[in-house]
Scaffold this motif. Structure first.
Motif, PDB file in Angstrom:
ATOM      1  N   UNK A  65      61.184  59.154  43.612  1.00 46.83           N
ATOM      2  CA  UNK A  65      61.025  60.289  44.529  1.00 46.83           C
ATOM      3  C   UNK A  65      59.559  60.443  44.914  1.00 46.83           C
ATOM      4  N   UNK A  66      58.675  60.346  43.935  1.00 48.08           N
ATOM      5  CA  UNK A  66      57.244  60.501  44.220  1.00 48.08           C
ATOM      6  C   UNK A  66      56.763  59.399  45.167  1.00 48.08           C
ATOM      7  N   UNK A  67      57.213  58.173  44.937  1.00 46.69           N
ATOM      8  CA  UNK A  67      56.759  57.043  45.754  1.00 46.69           C
ATOM      9  C   UNK A  67      57.286  57.135  47.186  1.00 46.69           C
ATOM     10  N   UNK A  68      58.489  57.641  47.333  1.00 49.08           N
ATOM     11  CA  UNK A  68      59.076  57.710  48.678  1.00 49.08           C
ATOM     12  C   UNK A  68      58.598  58.939  49.439  1.00 49.08           C
ATOM     13  N   UNK A  69      58.551  60.073  48.750  1.00 50.75           N
ATOM     14  CA  UNK A  69      58.310  61.335  49.464  1.00 50.75           C
ATOM     15  C   UNK A  69      56.836  61.722  49.503  1.00 50.75           C
ATOM     16  N   UNK A  70      56.078  61.283  48.533  1.00 53.89           N
ATOM     17  CA  UNK A  70      54.694  61.715  48.437  1.00 53.89           C
ATOM     18  C   UNK A  70      54.563  63.168  48.029  1.00 53.89           C
ATOM     19  N   UNK A  71      55.687  63.764  47.659  1.00 54.30           N
ATOM     20  CA  UNK A  71      55.677  65.178  47.284  1.00 54.30           C
ATOM     21  C   UNK A  71      55.123  65.338  45.875  1.00 54.30           C
ATOM     22  N   UNK A 124      69.916  62.700  46.784  1.00 52.22           N
ATOM     23  CA  UNK A 124      70.018  64.109  46.392  1.00 52.22           C
ATOM     24  C   UNK A 124      68.654  64.663  45.981  1.00 52.22           C
ATOM     25  N   UNK A 125      67.922  63.883  45.198  1.00 50.03           N
ATOM     26  CA  UNK A 125      66.610  64.343  44.736  1.00 50.03           C
ATOM     27  C   UNK A 125      65.599  64.377  45.873  1.00 50.03           C
ATOM     28  N   UNK A 126      65.694  63.416  46.773  1.00 53.14           N
ATOM     29  CA  UNK A 126      64.782  63.413  47.920  1.00 53.14           C
ATOM     30  C   UNK A 126      65.009  64.654  48.778  1.00 53.14           C
ATOM     31  N   UNK A 127      66.240  65.062  48.930  1.00 56.87           N
ATOM     32  CA  UNK A 127      66.522  66.274  49.688  1.00 56.87           C
ATOM     33  C   UNK A 127      66.020  67.504  48.937  1.00 56.87           C
TER      34      UNK A 127
END
Lengths: 133, 175
Positions: free
Chosen positions: A26-32, A98-101
């Motif tokens: 999630x961190x790698x994809x979203x940068x959040x 789901x987590x990305x959302x």
């Protein structure tokens, strides 16, 4: 000073290293900000110790607990942590979509947030059969 | 003989039991012998979710399980009996109902006053003494988390331990 509620915390509870892997993805994809999600493995933990670890991670915050399976040790710990709490919800069958959302919708109220996450998780499961396309 | 697995595991019905052991032995009945769960309907529902839908799941006090062991052993249906502690195992074994069976020590995790024997098996001195007494009484005891793992007979020295002595604690918390 804002009266807006604190964003919902996500706690991913899984067997083995799956939770850490999902949170990392999630961190790698979203940068959040990775503070949005906490990964907890059940490795080596007795049921009560796992429940306490989840409880400590959540504290008094609003939280969605994500578990890999709908039953078993992670799910039992999640259910026990949610029982009698109005600020915690549980979603089983966690997946990456789901987590990305989740990380982009943490300001929602728990109920609509959970409904949304379940829908996102379900709709992301697709199959391509031999001969398709 | 239809009790195919008597297992001590704090997690009771969970992934290793249902998938690891269940896919191999195909139990038709899961018996959870636990005084606390026997009185908690909502927790029973939660644990029963983990079992395959076509399997019978029974939650009974240990005393009732002990009284019904002979019935389950005579039944053709493949049965797993699950307990969460060595104390419960000792209560179940009273009267010789486990004679001829090998009990699986499958999951007792790190905790205060417990010593690590294997990454998934941590025991208090009281547990160790109780298992020694059961072994002396003729109950077979084997540590094994999954059917694909090597079974370790109770008190078999491990590479970390001197012969005849319990192994010292080791690092790591894998299960």
């Amino acid at each position: 000073m804002s009266d807006a509620p604190q964003p919902v915390l996500g706690v991913v509870i899984t067997h083995g290293g799956a939770a850490r892997g999902l949170v990392d993805a999630v961190a790698r994809i979203s940068g959040v900000d990775t503070d949005a999600l906490i990964a907890i493995s059940n490795d080596g933990l007795a049921p009560e110790a796992l429940r306490e670890r989840v409880d400590r991670a959540v504290g008094g915050r609003r939280a969605v607990l994500f578990t890999d399976l709908a039953s078993g040790s992670c799910a039992v710990a999640g259910h026990l942590c949610c029982r009698g709490q109005g600020t915690r919800a549980l979603v089983s069958g966690v997946n990456l979509p789901m987590l990305l959302d989740f990380v982009f919708h943490r300001d929602l109220e728990l109920e609509p947030l959970v409904e949304r996450l379940v829908e996102k998780g379900r709709e992301s499961v697709r199959a391509v059969l031999p001969g398709d396309g | 003989m239809s009790i195919d697995l008597v297992r001590v595991d704090e997690r009771l019905i969970h992934g290793q039991v249902v998938v690891g052991w269940g896919e191999r032995l195909r139990p038709q009945r899961y018996v959870v012998a636990d005084d606390e769960l026997a009185g908690s309907a909502w927790e029973q529902e939660l644990y029963a979710l983990a079992a395959p839908p076509d399997a019978e799941v029974a939650f009974v006090p240990v005393s009732e399980a002990r009284a019904r062991l002979a019935e389950w052993r005579a039944d053709d249906r493949v049965t797993f009996v699950l307990l969460r502690s060595v104390e419960a195992l000792c209560a179940l074994a009273e009267g010789g109902g486990l004679d001829g069976l090998t009990v699986n020590l499958g999951g007792l995790h790190a905790g205060e006053g417990r010593r690590e024997h294997l990454p998934y098996l941590h025991l208090s001195p009281r547990d160790e003494a109780a298992l020694d007494a059961l072994a002396a009484a003729g109950v077979g005891l084997e540590a094994r988390d999954l059917p694909t793992s090597r079974g370790v007979p109770w008190r078999e020295p491990t590479p970390d331990a001197g012969a005849g002595a319990p192994p010292p604690p080791r690092g790591g918390d894998g299960a």
